[in-house]
Design a protein around this motif. Structure first.
Motif, PDB file in Angstrom:
ATOM      1  N   TRP A  83       0.826  -1.203   0.000  1.00 18.47           N
ATOM      2  CA  TRP A  83       0.000   0.000   0.000  1.00 18.47           C
ATOM      3  C   TRP A  83       0.864   1.259   0.000  1.00 18.47           C
ATOM      4  O   TRP A  83       0.630   2.190  -0.766  1.00 18.47           O
ATOM      5  CB  TRP A  83      -0.907  -0.018   1.225  1.00 18.47           C
ATOM      6  N   TYR A  84       1.871   1.265   0.870  1.00 21.26           N
ATOM      7  CA  TYR A  84       2.732   2.445   0.937  1.00 21.26           C
ATOM      8  C   TYR A  84       3.543   2.605  -0.353  1.00 21.26           C
ATOM      9  O   TYR A  84       3.783   3.718  -0.822  1.00 21.26           O
ATOM     10  CB  TYR A  84       3.666   2.338   2.143  1.00 21.26           C
ATOM     11  N   LYS A  87       1.346   4.113  -2.953  1.00 21.60           N
ATOM     12  CA  LYS A  87       1.178   5.533  -2.645  1.00 21.60           C
ATOM     13  C   LYS A  87       2.433   6.310  -3.043  1.00 21.60           C
ATOM     14  O   LYS A  87       2.355   7.434  -3.548  1.00 21.60           O
ATOM     15  CB  LYS A  87       0.905   5.680  -1.148  1.00 21.60           C
TER      16      LYS A  87
END
Length: 344
Positions: A83-84, A87
Protein backbone atom coordinates in the motif's frame (compact mmCIF):
# COMPACT_ATOMS: atom_id res chain seq x y z
CA UNK A 1 24.72 4.07 -2.97
CA UNK A 2 22.74 6.95 -1.50
CA UNK A 3 21.91 8.24 -4.99
CA UNK A 4 20.55 4.81 -5.95
CA UNK A 5 18.06 4.78 -3.06
CA UNK A 6 17.05 8.38 -3.78
CA UNK A 7 15.19 7.19 -6.87
CA UNK A 8 11.59 6.03 -6.95
CA UNK A 9 12.71 2.50 -7.86
CA UNK A 10 15.29 2.45 -5.08
CA UNK A 11 12.82 3.61 -2.44
CA UNK A 12 10.18 1.10 -3.46
CA UNK A 13 12.71 -1.76 -3.66
CA UNK A 14 14.19 -0.86 -0.27
CA UNK A 15 10.75 -0.64 1.33
CA UNK A 16 9.70 -4.07 0.08
CA UNK A 17 13.10 -5.59 0.97
CA UNK A 18 12.90 -4.31 4.55
CA UNK A 19 9.31 -5.59 4.92
CA UNK A 20 10.23 -9.06 3.63
CA UNK A 21 13.37 -9.32 5.80
CA UNK A 22 11.52 -8.21 8.95
CA UNK A 23 8.68 -10.63 8.29
CA UNK A 24 11.07 -13.56 7.87
CA UNK A 25 13.19 -12.60 10.90
CA UNK A 26 10.05 -12.54 13.04
CA UNK A 27 8.96 -15.90 11.64
CA UNK A 28 12.34 -17.46 12.42
CA UNK A 29 12.32 -16.00 15.92
CA UNK A 30 8.77 -17.20 16.51
CA UNK A 31 9.35 -20.74 15.35
CA UNK A 32 12.59 -20.87 17.36
CA UNK A 33 10.64 -20.29 20.56
CA UNK A 34 7.31 -21.89 19.73
CA UNK A 35 8.26 -24.46 17.14
CA UNK A 36 7.85 -28.25 17.44
CA UNK A 37 8.94 -29.27 21.01
CA UNK A 38 11.79 -31.74 21.48
CA UNK A 39 10.89 -35.39 22.29
CA UNK A 40 10.11 -35.89 25.99
CA UNK A 41 12.88 -37.33 28.20
CA UNK A 42 12.56 -40.87 29.63
CA UNK A 43 11.58 -39.61 33.05
CA UNK A 44 8.54 -38.02 31.47
CA UNK A 45 6.95 -41.53 31.36
CA UNK A 46 5.46 -43.35 34.31
CA UNK A 47 5.47 -47.16 34.50
CA UNK A 48 2.02 -48.60 35.04
CA UNK A 49 1.30 -51.73 37.21
CA UNK A 50 0.85 -53.79 34.09
CA UNK A 51 4.34 -52.82 32.96
CA UNK A 52 3.32 -50.27 30.31
CA UNK A 53 4.64 -46.70 30.18
CA UNK A 54 2.26 -43.79 30.36
CA UNK A 55 3.40 -40.26 29.49
CA UNK A 56 3.14 -37.64 32.13
CA UNK A 57 0.42 -34.99 31.70
CA UNK A 58 1.80 -32.02 29.75
CA UNK A 59 0.58 -28.43 29.85
CA UNK A 60 -1.20 -27.49 26.59
CA UNK A 61 0.75 -25.19 24.31
CA UNK A 62 -0.63 -21.61 24.06
CA UNK A 63 -2.75 -20.81 20.99
CA UNK A 64 -0.28 -18.19 19.75
CA UNK A 65 2.58 -20.67 19.57
CA UNK A 66 1.42 -22.05 16.24
CA UNK A 67 2.27 -20.76 12.74
CA UNK A 68 -0.86 -18.57 12.47
CA UNK A 69 0.60 -15.53 14.21
CA UNK A 70 3.88 -15.20 12.24
CA UNK A 71 2.11 -15.92 8.95
CA UNK A 72 -0.53 -13.30 9.76
CA UNK A 73 2.19 -10.79 10.60
CA UNK A 74 3.96 -11.52 7.32
CA UNK A 75 0.71 -11.06 5.39
CA UNK A 76 -0.14 -7.78 7.11
CA UNK A 77 3.38 -6.35 6.78
CA UNK A 78 3.48 -7.13 3.05
CA UNK A 79 0.05 -5.54 2.55
CA UNK A 80 1.21 -2.37 4.33
CA UNK A 81 4.42 -2.30 2.28
CA UNK A 82 2.48 -2.75 -0.97
CA UNK A 83 0.00 0.00 0.00
CA UNK A 84 2.73 2.45 0.94
CA UNK A 85 4.71 1.56 -2.19
CA UNK A 86 1.69 2.21 -4.41
CA UNK A 87 1.18 5.53 -2.65
CA UNK A 88 4.85 6.33 -3.19
CA UNK A 89 4.44 5.65 -6.91
CA UNK A 90 1.19 7.57 -7.36
CA UNK A 91 2.09 10.68 -5.34
CA UNK A 92 4.32 12.33 -8.00
CA UNK A 93 1.72 11.58 -10.68
CA UNK A 94 -1.03 13.16 -8.57
CA UNK A 95 1.10 16.25 -7.99
CA UNK A 96 1.83 16.52 -11.71
CA UNK A 97 -1.85 16.07 -12.58
CA UNK A 98 -2.94 18.77 -10.11
CA UNK A 99 -0.30 21.17 -11.47
CA UNK A 100 -1.42 20.51 -15.06
CA UNK A 101 -5.03 21.24 -14.06
CA UNK A 102 -3.98 24.52 -12.42
CA UNK A 103 -1.95 25.42 -15.51
CA UNK A 104 -4.94 24.84 -17.79
CA UNK A 105 -6.85 27.48 -15.81
CA UNK A 106 -4.07 29.95 -15.04
CA UNK A 107 -0.70 30.19 -16.80
CA UNK A 108 0.63 32.14 -13.82
CA UNK A 109 -0.07 29.33 -11.35
CA UNK A 110 2.81 28.61 -8.94
CA UNK A 111 5.45 26.15 -10.20
CA UNK A 112 5.84 22.64 -8.86
CA UNK A 113 8.12 22.13 -5.88
CA UNK A 114 11.13 20.15 -7.12
CA UNK A 115 11.46 17.69 -4.25
CA UNK A 116 11.22 13.96 -3.63
CA UNK A 117 12.96 11.12 -5.49
CA UNK A 118 15.05 11.79 -8.57
CA UNK A 119 12.32 10.90 -11.08
CA UNK A 120 9.83 13.19 -9.34
CA UNK A 121 12.34 16.07 -9.30
CA UNK A 122 13.09 15.58 -12.99
CA UNK A 123 9.39 15.53 -13.88
CA UNK A 124 8.73 18.67 -11.80
CA UNK A 125 11.70 20.45 -13.37
CA UNK A 126 10.55 19.56 -16.89
CA UNK A 127 6.99 20.68 -16.10
CA UNK A 128 8.19 24.01 -14.69
CA UNK A 129 10.34 24.57 -17.79
CA UNK A 130 7.36 23.81 -20.03
CA UNK A 131 5.16 26.25 -18.07
CA UNK A 132 7.81 28.96 -18.37
CA UNK A 133 8.14 28.48 -22.14
CA UNK A 134 4.37 28.51 -22.67
CA UNK A 135 4.07 31.69 -20.62
CA UNK A 136 6.86 33.34 -22.60
CA UNK A 137 5.32 32.33 -25.94
CA UNK A 138 1.87 33.60 -24.97
CA UNK A 139 3.33 36.84 -23.68
CA UNK A 140 5.43 37.28 -26.82
CA UNK A 141 2.43 36.62 -29.07
CA UNK A 142 0.29 39.06 -27.10
CA UNK A 143 2.98 41.76 -27.27
CA UNK A 144 3.42 41.28 -31.01
CA UNK A 145 -0.29 41.36 -31.83
CA UNK A 146 -0.83 44.24 -29.44
CA UNK A 147 1.94 46.25 -31.06
CA UNK A 148 0.63 45.56 -34.55
CA UNK A 149 -2.93 46.44 -33.57
CA UNK A 150 -1.82 49.62 -31.83
CA UNK A 151 0.44 50.77 -34.66
CA UNK A 152 -2.28 50.25 -37.25
CA UNK A 153 -4.56 52.74 -35.55
CA UNK A 154 -2.39 55.69 -36.65
CA UNK A 155 -2.59 55.16 -40.45
CA UNK A 156 -6.28 54.24 -40.16
CA UNK A 157 -6.99 57.48 -38.33
CA UNK A 158 -5.14 59.40 -41.06
CA UNK A 159 -7.23 57.65 -43.69
CA UNK A 160 -10.42 58.74 -41.95
CA UNK A 161 -9.25 62.36 -42.10
CA UNK A 162 -8.40 62.09 -45.78
CA UNK A 163 -11.85 60.73 -46.55
CA UNK A 164 -13.19 64.23 -46.09
CA UNK A 165 -11.49 65.18 -49.37
CA UNK A 166 -13.55 62.67 -51.36
CA UNK A 167 -16.49 64.37 -53.05
CA UNK A 168 -18.51 61.22 -53.71
CA UNK A 169 -20.72 61.06 -50.63
CA UNK A 170 -21.77 57.46 -51.21
CA UNK A 171 -18.18 56.24 -51.67
CA UNK A 172 -17.08 58.28 -48.68
CA UNK A 173 -19.71 56.63 -46.50
CA UNK A 174 -18.74 53.14 -47.65
CA UNK A 175 -15.06 53.75 -46.99
CA UNK A 176 -15.79 55.30 -43.61
CA UNK A 177 -17.82 52.21 -42.68
CA UNK A 178 -14.94 49.93 -43.68
CA UNK A 179 -12.48 51.96 -41.64
CA UNK A 180 -14.81 51.95 -38.65
CA UNK A 181 -15.05 48.17 -38.94
CA UNK A 182 -11.26 47.85 -39.04
CA UNK A 183 -10.83 50.13 -36.04
CA UNK A 184 -13.53 48.18 -34.21
CA UNK A 185 -11.67 44.92 -34.92
CA UNK A 186 -8.44 46.41 -33.61
CA UNK A 187 -10.14 47.62 -30.44
CA UNK A 188 -11.73 44.21 -29.91
CA UNK A 189 -8.38 42.51 -30.50
CA UNK A 190 -6.67 44.71 -27.92
CA UNK A 191 -9.47 43.99 -25.45
CA UNK A 192 -9.17 40.26 -26.14
CA UNK A 193 -5.41 40.31 -25.60
CA UNK A 194 -5.86 42.28 -22.40
CA UNK A 195 -8.31 39.64 -21.13
CA UNK A 196 -5.76 36.93 -21.89
CA UNK A 197 -2.91 38.72 -20.11
CA UNK A 198 -4.95 39.62 -17.03
CA UNK A 199 -4.32 37.36 -14.04
CA UNK A 200 -7.01 38.40 -11.57
CA UNK A 201 -7.23 37.02 -8.06
CA UNK A 202 -10.45 35.47 -6.79
CA UNK A 203 -12.72 37.28 -4.34
CA UNK A 204 -16.12 36.65 -2.81
CA UNK A 205 -18.68 38.46 -4.94
CA UNK A 206 -22.43 39.05 -4.62
CA UNK A 207 -23.29 37.78 -8.11
CA UNK A 208 -26.96 38.57 -7.65
CA UNK A 209 -26.17 42.23 -6.94
CA UNK A 210 -23.86 42.32 -9.98
CA UNK A 211 -26.56 40.95 -12.31
CA UNK A 212 -29.14 43.34 -10.86
CA UNK A 213 -26.76 46.25 -11.42
CA UNK A 214 -26.08 45.27 -15.03
CA UNK A 215 -29.80 44.87 -15.71
CA UNK A 216 -30.68 48.22 -14.15
CA UNK A 217 -27.91 50.01 -16.06
CA UNK A 218 -29.20 48.55 -19.33
CA UNK A 219 -32.79 49.55 -18.45
CA UNK A 220 -31.64 53.09 -17.71
CA UNK A 221 -30.31 53.20 -21.27
CA UNK A 222 -33.68 52.13 -22.64
CA UNK A 223 -32.76 48.48 -23.24
CA UNK A 224 -35.01 45.52 -22.50
CA UNK A 225 -33.07 43.47 -19.92
CA UNK A 226 -34.97 41.47 -17.30
CA UNK A 227 -33.60 39.64 -14.27
CA UNK A 228 -34.89 36.82 -12.05
CA UNK A 229 -33.59 34.35 -9.46
CA UNK A 230 -31.41 34.55 -6.36
CA UNK A 231 -28.02 33.23 -5.31
CA UNK A 232 -25.52 33.42 -2.47
CA UNK A 233 -22.06 35.00 -2.93
CA UNK A 234 -19.53 33.09 -5.01
CA UNK A 235 -15.72 33.18 -5.08
CA UNK A 236 -14.86 34.42 -8.59
CA UNK A 237 -12.67 36.80 -10.57
CA UNK A 238 -15.00 39.85 -10.50
CA UNK A 239 -13.74 41.57 -13.66
CA UNK A 240 -13.76 38.31 -15.65
CA UNK A 241 -17.35 37.54 -14.61
CA UNK A 242 -18.50 41.10 -15.35
CA UNK A 243 -16.84 40.94 -18.78
CA UNK A 244 -18.52 37.62 -19.54
CA UNK A 245 -21.99 38.82 -18.51
CA UNK A 246 -21.59 42.07 -20.44
CA UNK A 247 -20.66 40.21 -23.61
CA UNK A 248 -23.54 37.73 -23.31
CA UNK A 249 -26.10 40.47 -22.59
CA UNK A 250 -24.79 42.67 -25.41
CA UNK A 251 -24.91 39.68 -27.75
CA UNK A 252 -28.56 39.03 -26.87
CA UNK A 253 -29.50 42.71 -27.25
CA UNK A 254 -27.68 42.98 -30.56
CA UNK A 255 -29.48 40.10 -32.23
CA UNK A 256 -32.82 39.94 -30.39
CA UNK A 257 -33.33 43.41 -28.91
CA UNK A 258 -33.97 41.88 -25.48
CA UNK A 259 -32.31 39.75 -22.84
CA UNK A 260 -33.49 37.84 -19.78
CA UNK A 261 -30.98 36.79 -17.12
CA UNK A 262 -31.91 33.92 -14.79
CA UNK A 263 -30.00 32.67 -11.75
CA UNK A 264 -30.31 29.06 -10.53
CA UNK A 265 -28.27 28.39 -7.39
CA UNK A 266 -27.41 25.05 -5.79
CA UNK A 267 -24.92 23.65 -3.31
CA UNK A 268 -22.48 22.52 -6.02
CA UNK A 269 -22.74 25.23 -8.68
CA UNK A 270 -24.33 28.47 -9.84
CA UNK A 271 -26.01 28.44 -13.23
CA UNK A 272 -26.59 31.74 -15.05
CA UNK A 273 -28.75 31.76 -18.17
CA UNK A 274 -28.84 34.68 -20.61
CA UNK A 275 -31.93 34.13 -22.74
CA UNK A 276 -33.07 35.85 -25.93
CA UNK A 277 -35.84 35.28 -28.47
CA UNK A 278 -33.83 36.14 -31.54
CA UNK A 279 -33.04 34.08 -34.63
CA UNK A 280 -30.90 31.59 -32.70
CA UNK A 281 -27.93 29.59 -33.97
CA UNK A 282 -27.96 26.23 -35.72
CA UNK A 283 -26.74 23.35 -33.54
CA UNK A 284 -23.79 22.58 -35.84
CA UNK A 285 -22.52 26.18 -35.58
CA UNK A 286 -22.69 26.69 -31.81
CA UNK A 287 -19.16 25.56 -31.06
CA UNK A 288 -17.76 27.59 -33.96
CA UNK A 289 -19.08 30.90 -32.56
CA UNK A 290 -16.59 30.60 -29.70
CA UNK A 291 -13.69 30.82 -32.18
CA UNK A 292 -12.03 34.26 -32.46
CA UNK A 293 -13.40 36.48 -35.26
CA UNK A 294 -16.00 33.91 -36.31
CA UNK A 295 -19.22 35.48 -37.61
CA UNK A 296 -22.34 33.84 -38.91
CA UNK A 297 -24.05 34.92 -42.08
CA UNK A 298 -27.51 36.49 -42.00
CA UNK A 299 -28.63 38.39 -38.96
CA UNK A 300 -25.51 37.60 -36.93
CA UNK A 301 -22.87 39.35 -39.00
CA UNK A 302 -20.81 42.51 -39.07
CA UNK A 303 -23.75 44.64 -40.19
CA UNK A 304 -25.44 44.05 -36.85
CA UNK A 305 -22.27 45.02 -34.96
CA UNK A 306 -19.49 43.07 -33.36
CA UNK A 307 -16.35 41.57 -34.80
CA UNK A 308 -16.63 38.01 -33.54
CA UNK A 309 -14.73 38.21 -30.23
CA UNK A 310 -17.50 38.65 -27.66
CA UNK A 311 -18.34 34.97 -27.29
CA UNK A 312 -14.65 34.05 -27.30
CA UNK A 313 -13.95 36.45 -24.44
CA UNK A 314 -17.00 35.17 -22.53
CA UNK A 315 -16.03 31.51 -22.90
CA UNK A 316 -12.43 32.07 -21.82
CA UNK A 317 -13.59 34.15 -18.84
CA UNK A 318 -15.87 31.33 -17.66
CA UNK A 319 -13.12 28.74 -18.13
CA UNK A 320 -10.74 30.84 -16.02
CA UNK A 321 -13.35 30.55 -13.27
CA UNK A 322 -13.31 26.75 -13.58
CA UNK A 323 -16.74 26.59 -15.27
CA UNK A 324 -18.02 26.14 -18.78
CA UNK A 325 -20.26 28.01 -21.23
CA UNK A 326 -22.67 26.38 -23.66
CA UNK A 327 -25.45 27.46 -26.03
CA UNK A 328 -28.96 25.99 -26.15
CA UNK A 329 -32.24 26.60 -27.93
CA UNK A 330 -34.72 28.88 -26.19
CA UNK A 331 -38.18 27.28 -25.96
CA UNK A 332 -40.31 29.09 -28.52
CA UNK A 333 -37.29 30.27 -30.50
CA UNK A 334 -34.05 32.05 -29.73
CA UNK A 335 -30.74 31.33 -28.04
CA UNK A 336 -29.86 30.65 -24.40
CA UNK A 337 -26.30 31.00 -23.13
CA UNK A 338 -25.81 28.74 -20.09
CA UNK A 339 -22.95 29.61 -17.77
CA UNK A 340 -22.06 26.93 -15.18
CA UNK A 341 -19.83 28.09 -12.30
CA UNK A 342 -18.67 25.61 -9.63
CA UNK A 343 -18.71 26.34 -5.93
CA UNK A 344 -15.56 25.48 -4.02
Amino acid sequence: MRATFNTLFGRLFGLLLVAIVLAHVLAIFWFHHYGRPPPPPPEAFVEQPDGTLKPLHKEPRPWFSGPLVPLTFQFISLIIAAWYGAKLLSRPIQRLSAAAERLSVDLDSPPLVESGPREARQAASTFNLMQKRIREQVSQRARMLGAVSHDLRTPLSRLKLRLEQIEDTRLQGQMRQDLDDMIGMLDATLSYLHEQRTSETRHWLDVQALVESLSENAQDQGRDVQFSGTCTPLQVQPMALRSCLNNLIDNALRYAGMARVELADSRGALVIRVIDNGPGIAADKREAVFEPFFRLEGSRNRNSGGVGLGMTIAKEAVERLGGHLSLEDTPGGGLTAVMWLPRG
